[in-house]
Design an enzyme around this catalytic site. Structure first.
Site, PDB file in Angstrom:
ATOM      1  N   LYS A   1       0.832  -1.199   0.000  1.00 60.03           N
ATOM      2  CA  LYS A   1       0.000   0.000   0.000  1.00 60.03           C
ATOM      3  C   LYS A   1       0.880   1.267   0.000  1.00 60.03           C
ATOM      4  O   LYS A   1       2.099   1.188   0.214  1.00 60.03           O
ATOM      5  CB  LYS A   1      -0.922  -0.052   1.222  1.00 60.03           C
TER       6      LYS A   1
ATOM      7  N   TYR B   1     -12.170  -2.793  -3.369  1.00 58.74           N
ATOM      8  CA  TYR B   1     -12.705  -2.970  -2.016  1.00 58.74           C
ATOM      9  C   TYR B   1     -14.236  -3.004  -2.001  1.00 58.74           C
ATOM     10  O   TYR B   1     -14.841  -2.695  -0.971  1.00 58.74           O
ATOM     11  CB  TYR B   1     -12.181  -1.857  -1.107  1.00 58.74           C
TER      12      TYR B   1
ATOM     13  N   ASN C   1      -1.878  -0.195   7.222  1.00 55.31           N
ATOM     14  CA  ASN C   1      -1.301  -1.501   7.561  1.00 55.31           C
ATOM     15  C   ASN C   1      -0.405  -2.096   6.472  1.00 55.31           C
ATOM     16  O   ASN C   1      -0.244  -3.309   6.368  1.00 55.31           O
ATOM     17  CB  ASN C   1      -2.396  -2.478   8.006  1.00 55.31           C
TER      18      ASN C   1
ATOM     19  N   HIS D   1      -1.671  -5.590   1.525  1.00 59.90           N
ATOM     20  CA  HIS D   1      -2.918  -6.349   1.359  1.00 59.90           C
ATOM     21  C   HIS D   1      -2.590  -7.692   0.728  1.00 59.90           C
ATOM     22  O   HIS D   1      -1.728  -7.779  -0.146  1.00 59.90           O
ATOM     23  CB  HIS D   1      -3.864  -5.578   0.431  1.00 59.90           C
TER      24      HIS D   1
ATOM     25  N   GLU E   1      -9.070 -10.624  -7.886  1.00 60.67           N
ATOM     26  CA  GLU E   1      -8.160  -9.484  -7.730  1.00 60.67           C
ATOM     27  C   GLU E   1      -7.066  -9.488  -8.807  1.00 60.67           C
ATOM     28  O   GLU E   1      -6.712  -8.439  -9.341  1.00 60.67           O
ATOM     29  CB  GLU E   1      -7.567  -9.479  -6.311  1.00 60.67           C
TER      30      GLU E   1
HETATM   31  P1  CMP Z   1      -6.768  -5.190   3.760  1.00 55.21           P
HETATM   32  O1  CMP Z   1      -6.079  -6.477   4.010  1.00 55.21           O
HETATM   33  O2  CMP Z   1      -6.363  -4.395   2.590  1.00 55.21           O
HETATM   34  O3  CMP Z   1      -8.334  -5.479   3.682  1.00 55.21           O
HETATM   35  C1  CMP Z   1      -9.295  -4.492   3.975  1.00 55.21           C
HETATM   36  C2  CMP Z   1      -8.696  -3.287   4.574  1.00 55.21           C
HETATM   37  O4  CMP Z   1      -9.602  -2.464   5.276  1.00 55.21           O
HETATM   38  C3  CMP Z   1      -7.692  -3.694   5.642  1.00 55.21           C
HETATM   39  O5  CMP Z   1      -6.570  -4.267   5.063  1.00 55.21           O
HETATM   40  C4  CMP Z   1      -7.487  -2.366   6.369  1.00 55.21           C
HETATM   41  O6  CMP Z   1      -6.561  -1.541   5.674  1.00 55.21           O
HETATM   42  C5  CMP Z   1      -8.864  -1.754   6.248  1.00 55.21           C
HETATM   43  N1  CMP Z   1      -9.591  -1.849   7.521  1.00 55.21           N
HETATM   44  C6  CMP Z   1     -10.145  -2.929   8.057  1.00 55.21           C
HETATM   45  N2  CMP Z   1     -10.745  -2.620   9.229  1.00 55.21           N
HETATM   46  C7  CMP Z   1     -10.561  -1.293   9.410  1.00 55.21           C
HETATM   47  C8  CMP Z   1     -10.942  -0.368  10.414  1.00 55.21           C
HETATM   48  N3  CMP Z   1     -11.636  -0.765  11.487  1.00 55.21           N
HETATM   49  N4  CMP Z   1     -10.573   0.920  10.274  1.00 55.21           N
HETATM   50  C9  CMP Z   1      -9.866   1.326   9.186  1.00 55.21           C
HETATM   51  N5  CMP Z   1      -9.479   0.481   8.191  1.00 55.21           N
HETATM   52  C10 CMP Z   1      -9.826  -0.802   8.311  1.00 55.21           C
END
Ligand code: CMP
Length: 143
Positions: free
Chosen positions: A9, A49, A112, A115, A126
């Site tokens: 990301k 998403y 985070n 993904h 995807e």
């Molecule tokens: P990812 O693995 O990309 O899949 C969905 C994404 O949503 C996740 O990583 C986070 O980046 C985001 N995400 C999931 N839960 C939350 C939350 N409570 N607040 C903000 N972002 C979230």
């Protein structure tokens, strides 16, 4: 052979974690089958998403993903979807174990770093979305 979609990301790219992340997947024994540095627009991020469109964090998530370039990759190997998720660690970095990518490099669920597809089905969808052209079909190992 099983494939998964992995995306570094914008925060992971900006913090210079691309090499470290690729190295972890390579050292595990997976094959890099496709890679591109790309900045996506809002409608593309919303498609990626789409399953989360009802979540309260959806708009913030889309804004974050379009905020800078991401590294989109196809990785291949035995059980790469499940094992890839283990290498990445739990979605919330507060719960991801040390030694995982998120456990080592993230503290905020909204930033985070990476993904990974959550199932073989999601991986197929995807990969088709991010790599509509035929994936490069070469192996990174020396024969
Ligand atoms: P990812 O693995 O990309 O899949 C969905 C994404 O949503 C996740 O990583 C986070 O980046 C985001 N995400 C999931 N839960 C939350 C939350 N409570 N607040 C903000 N972002 C979230």
């Amino acid at each position: 052979m099983e494939q998964t979609f992995i995306m570094i990301k914008p925060d992971g790219v900006q913090r210079g974690l691309v090499g470290e992340i690729i190295s972890r997947f390579e050292k595990k024994g997976f094959y890099l089958k496709g890679l591109k540095l790309i900045t996506v627009d809002q409608s593309f991020a919303e498609k990626h998403y789409a399953d989360l469109s009802a979540k309260p964090f959806f708009n913030g998530l889309v804004e974050y993903i379009i905020s800078g370039p991401v590294v989109a990759m196809i990785w291949e190997g035995k059980n790469v979807v499940t094992t890839g998720r283990k290498i990445i660690g739990a979605t919330n970095p507060a719960e991801s174990a040390p030694g995982t990518i998120r456990g080592d490099f993230a503290i905020d669920i909204g930033r985070n770093v990476i993904h990974g597809s959550d199932s073989v089905e999601s991986a197929k969808k995807e990969i088709a979305l991010w790599f509509p052209e035929s994936p490069v079909n070469w192996q990174s190992s020396v024969h």
